[in-house]
Every structure is written in C-alpha cells, then in structure tokens.
Design a protein around this motif. Structure first.
Motif, mmCIF file in Angstrom:
data_model
loop_
_atom_site.group_PDB
_atom_site.id
_atom_site.type_symbol
_atom_site.label_atom_id
_atom_site.label_comp_id
_atom_site.label_asym_id
_atom_site.label_seq_id
_atom_site.Cartn_x
_atom_site.Cartn_y
_atom_site.Cartn_z
ATOM 1 N N ARG A 181 -17.488 27.028 29.377
ATOM 2 C CA ARG A 181 -16.612 26.149 28.798
ATOM 3 C C ARG A 181 -16.243 24.976 29.833
ATOM 4 N N HIS A 222 -17.552 20.972 22.613
ATOM 5 C CA HIS A 222 -17.295 21.883 21.359
ATOM 6 C C HIS A 222 -16.317 22.922 21.329
ATOM 7 N N ILE A 223 -15.665 22.954 22.506
ATOM 8 C CA ILE A 223 -14.484 23.902 22.602
ATOM 9 C C ILE A 223 -13.257 23.530 21.581
ATOM 10 N N ASP A 224 -12.423 24.328 21.215
ATOM 11 C CA ASP A 224 -11.099 23.876 20.398
ATOM 12 C C ASP A 224 -10.008 23.563 21.179
ATOM 13 N N GLN A 261 -8.793 26.356 23.817
ATOM 14 C CA GLN A 261 -9.161 26.575 24.960
ATOM 15 C C GLN A 261 -9.185 25.445 25.858
ATOM 16 N N SER A 272 -5.264 30.918 22.004
ATOM 17 C CA SER A 272 -6.396 31.908 21.362
ATOM 18 C C SER A 272 -5.998 33.064 21.002
ATOM 19 N N GLU A 277 -12.396 32.682 10.644
ATOM 20 C CA GLU A 277 -12.265 32.176 11.765
ATOM 21 C C GLU A 277 -11.354 33.060 12.514
ATOM 22 N N THR A 302 -12.505 37.410 16.257
ATOM 23 C CA THR A 302 -12.760 35.786 16.014
ATOM 24 C C THR A 302 -14.421 35.795 16.459
ATOM 25 N N ASP A 329 -17.599 34.334 18.419
ATOM 26 C CA ASP A 329 -17.685 33.967 19.777
ATOM 27 C C ASP A 329 -18.285 32.438 19.687
ATOM 28 N N PRO A 330 -17.521 31.292 20.273
ATOM 29 C CA PRO A 330 -18.122 30.032 20.038
ATOM 30 C C PRO A 330 -19.322 29.831 20.857
#
Length: 491
Positions: free
Chosen positions: A206, A221-223, A226, A308, A385, A409, A411-412
C-alpha cells in the motif's frame, strides 16, 4: 564474538565439566585453590579467568585446555549457545514483561541441561506449527497487548495532543487531504502516487517510505480510508519520535522486535487519530442502547469515520474493555480465496483468557458455523463491497456463548481473495447490562465448535471432517477408566 557471549559459554562449559566430575563448587575450590565465589562468578558468565587460571582448571578437571576455551559446544549445550548467540535477549524488550536479562542468564547458567531440553522442546513445537521468527515477534507483541488489555493511555493522549497542536478537529472525521498537508508542510514529505504501480512485484504494497528523501510512495488504487490510515501512521512515526521502524506497509519482514513494537505504536496512534475516542464512545452508546440490532451501524460508521471495517473492529478492542468494562472479548481476521475450501486465521487477539474460536492445530478445519466464515462465503458469491452479519455462538464443549459481529470485504490487493474481521463478546452479566438488543430475536444462535476434528456436535450439516481427535480423547478416557478398575481389582 561479543565478550559477554564468550564469558557465558566458558562458564557453561566449566559448570558442565564440574558436574560431570560430581564436584560441588566447594569441592572445585578446594581442588584448585580458587575461591568459591570467584568460581561461581565464572560459571554465571560474569568473569573470564586469566590464562594461568584456565590452565589450572584444565589440569585439575583433567580436560584439554583447548577444549575448555573453545567456543564449540557439545550436543547438550549447542541449543543454549544458539539462543545466547542469537541475541534474542537483546531483541526482545524484556522490561515490557517485567523481566531482567540477568535473570534469564542466571537461569541458563544454573540449569543448562534443563534449559537446553526446554529450548529443544520449543524449537520442535515451532517446527511443527511452522513458527518462524516473525511469528515469535508477533506472538510476543500480542501477549504485550493482552497484558495491557489492549489499551494504551499514553498513545491516546499523544493523538489528542497532536490534534490540539495542529488544530485537527476530533469532533468529526479526519480526511486524508488534511493529514497530507501536515506531512508535507510540517515533516517535509513528498507524496508519490505513481511509482509503486510501475512494479508488478510490489502490487501487494500500500505504501513505501524512502527516509533519505522523505518520499512516501503510495499505491494509487487504495481507497480514501486506506490513504487516511497510511498518512496517520506516518504522522505517528514522526510525532512519537520513532526511528527504528518499518518502511513498507504491509510489512515484508521484521529485523528486530523494536520494529514490531513501533509498528504497533504508530498503528495505534493512527487508529486513535482517525477514530477519536470521545466521538466513538457517543456512537457506541447509541448502538448498544438500541432495543433492536442495527445492522447498518457498522457500515454507517465505516463511512462516517473514513475507516476500514478492520480499523473499526480494532478500535472497539481498545475502547470496550477500558471504557465499558467489556474485557472478555476476542478479535479475529480470516482470509479466503474464491472457489477454495480453505479459511485461514491471519490475526487474533484474546483479552482476559484464550477464547473460542482461536487458531489451532495446522490442517484442521475451522467450524463452518462461524459467522466469520459465513460472511466470507456470502461475499465470495455476491462480490459486495462489504458484507456484515451477527450471531450468537454457543460452544457446547465449555458452555460459553459469544455475541459476534463480523464483516467481510474484498481484498483490494489480491485477486479473488477476501478477508473477514470479527469481534466476539462473551455473554455474561456485564454484557447483558450494556447491550440492550441482546434478546433481539433476529439474532440467531448457533451451536459451534472450534475445529471439526474436535467437535462433538452430531447433527452438523456443514461438517468438513470427522471428529477424529475428539474420538481419540474419548477412547483414551475409557482406557484409563478400565485401567483404574483393574488396578483396584488386583491391588
């Protein structure tokens, strides 16, 4: 070689030779003319004798001089030597557990053979459980958290002091842009959102910090949740003046225990900053006071706090024991890959005692009646989601029941993989006083076990394995009973 290590090894070897000769310290003193107290200090690794004294000891004990001064250890002492040379005493902050390094060295010096047997046992257990150095460090950290009831007032205060100094409003959710400005303006950071994406090998990271240039590489690409946590954690490292730290998130490896402990401190600070204690308590009061279970509560909190589900559940393990006296709880994180039948516990925390469920024997099947597993199965089907559920889990084996919340959730960072986080609260008189919706009929109760191999539930339609370990235990009990009867009959 460190002088301290050389002294300890010589002392251990001298004691081993002396005991083989069936000599007391008093006897060796009379034999050599060296004082008993001096010999005792040598054997404890506090003193190293001069050459003429070593020659005298070798002569009287009838062992070669070279053998006595050699750092090579025989089979009986080799594991002890490995332990001393590994610097594990220095890597673990023993003072956190109220232990002095000198106390451990005394134990080793006074009973090397028994300590060796103990160490060998630990090593064998570690091999059986595939237990590496990182696992050892994390287990030590978990024990430290549990001993402190997972609440650290100094870190709570530090988050409040930071917010006051930098005018961060803890009456509302903090944003990543607010924290990024502080990192850049106050701590001289440069934020790079592109570099990590250029390397396929780093797709599970991350963030990564480059200390020389104070550059923080962040995955693009993390939200927002995060990103906020990453920034808050970096602020934690700086505000707490932590130097021995990890530079990647998630971590790749730990070099020493200080990195593990400091990673926890920075993460705890981040949680206290992103989810402020006073504000969070107001939401918890509202949630626990409702006569019916509000399934939208945790989803709403996730959006409100820009956090999160894992951060929220972890924060509950800080607040509930200290502020609500709900100390009997556990936290679990599980992982699951789509179309597989495997569920792995990747993180756990138990307060007051070892609760069920928990990590158990390798290759055993965790109970499929756990809500922690059910939410993973559901999200793998629907690709929501966030999928959340609640249940009361009753363990017939020990007569205990738990109110358990669980969120799953995607896993991103791993394709077709999912994770769930769960918070379990032991149902006792204290919980009944604090939770108004505990009797809500919409909350289903399930009889559950820990693993199928140890479960006595007969009518389970989701059993993955026969209760082979339980049957073996029952057979042993019957055997013992017959043996006792025969002993009485013929005695």
């Amino acid at each position: 070689m460190e002088e301290e290590y050389i002294k300890l090894i010589f002392g251990l070897k001298l004691k081993q030779v002396r005991t083989k000769r069936k000599l007391s310290l008093f006897g060796l003193s009379k034999l050599t003319g060296l004082s008993k107290s001096y010999l005792n200090e040598i054997e404890k690794g506090k003193k190293y004798p001069k050459t003429d004294k070593i020659a005298l000891l070798a002569e009287k004990l009838e062992v070669p001089y070279d053998s006595l001064v050699s750092l090579k250890l025989d089979k009986n002492l080799a594991p002890v030597g490995e332990l001393l040379q590994s610097k594990v005493f220095k890597e673990l902050p023993l003072e956190l557990f109220g232990i002095k390094e000198s106390d451990l060295i005394d134990i080793v010096a006074n009973a090397p053979t028994k300590v060796n047997a103990f160490i060998s046992t630990i090593i064998e257990i570690a091999k059986h459980y595939n237990f590496g150095k990182e696992n050892f460090y994390l287990a030590a950290l978990r024990s430290f958290q549990e001993a402190s009831n997972n609440f650290f007032p100094d870190l709570e205060d530090a988050a409040v002091q930071f917010a006051k100094a930098y005018q961060v409003d803890l009456k509302k959710s903090v944003s990543s842009s607010e924290l990024e400005e502080i990192l850049v303006e106050e701590y001289g950071y440069t934020i790079n959102n592109e570099e990590l994406t250029k390397y396929k090998e780093l797709d599970n990271l991350r963030s990564m910090f480059m200390p020389k240039t104070k550059t923080l590489l962040v995955a693009n690409h993390i939200d927002e949740a995060q990103r906020t946590f990453i920034y808050a954690k970096e602020i934690g490292y700086n505000f707490l003046n932590i130097e021995e730290r990890l530079y990647t998130f998630t971590w790749i490896k730990f070099n020493n225990f200080d990195q593990v402990l400091n990673n926890f401190y920075a993460s705890y600070f981040a949680g206290a900053l992103v989810i402020p204690r006073d504000l969070f308590r107001k939401h918890i009061d509202s949630f626990l006071g409702k006569p019916k279970f509000d399934k939208t509560f945790l989803t709403g909190l996730k959006n409100y706090y820009n956090a999160s589900p894992e951060s929220l559940y972890q924060r509950l393990t800080n607040i509930l024991p200290n502020d609500y006296q709900l100390e009997n709880l556990f936290f679990l994180r599980l992982s699951h890959k789509r179309d597989s039948n495997r569920f792995d516990i990747t993180k756990e925390l138990h307060l007051t005692h070892h609760h069920s469920p928990h990590g158990n024997e390798t290759n055993e099947k965790y109970c499929r009646r756990w809500v922690s597993i059910r939410v993973l199965q559901e999200i793998a089907k629907t690709d929501e989601e966030h999928h959340m559920d609640v249940q009361i889990s009753h363990y017939p084996s020990d007569g205990l029941s738990y109110l358990i919340f669980s969120s799953a959730t995607v896993d991103p960072f791993k394709k077709d993989e999912y994770r769930s986080v769960s918070l379990g609260l032991l149902i006792n008189s204290e919980l009944k006083k604090k939770v108004a919706f505990l009797d809500d009929p919409s909350i289903k109760t399930f009889d559950v076990g820990v693993t199928c191999e140890r479960c006595s539930i007969a009518d389970c339609d989701v059993r993955q394995s026969q209760p082979i370990i339980l049957k073996r235990q029952e057979r042993n009990v019957k055997t013992e009973k017959v043996v006792e009867e025969l002993q009485k009959k013929f005695s």
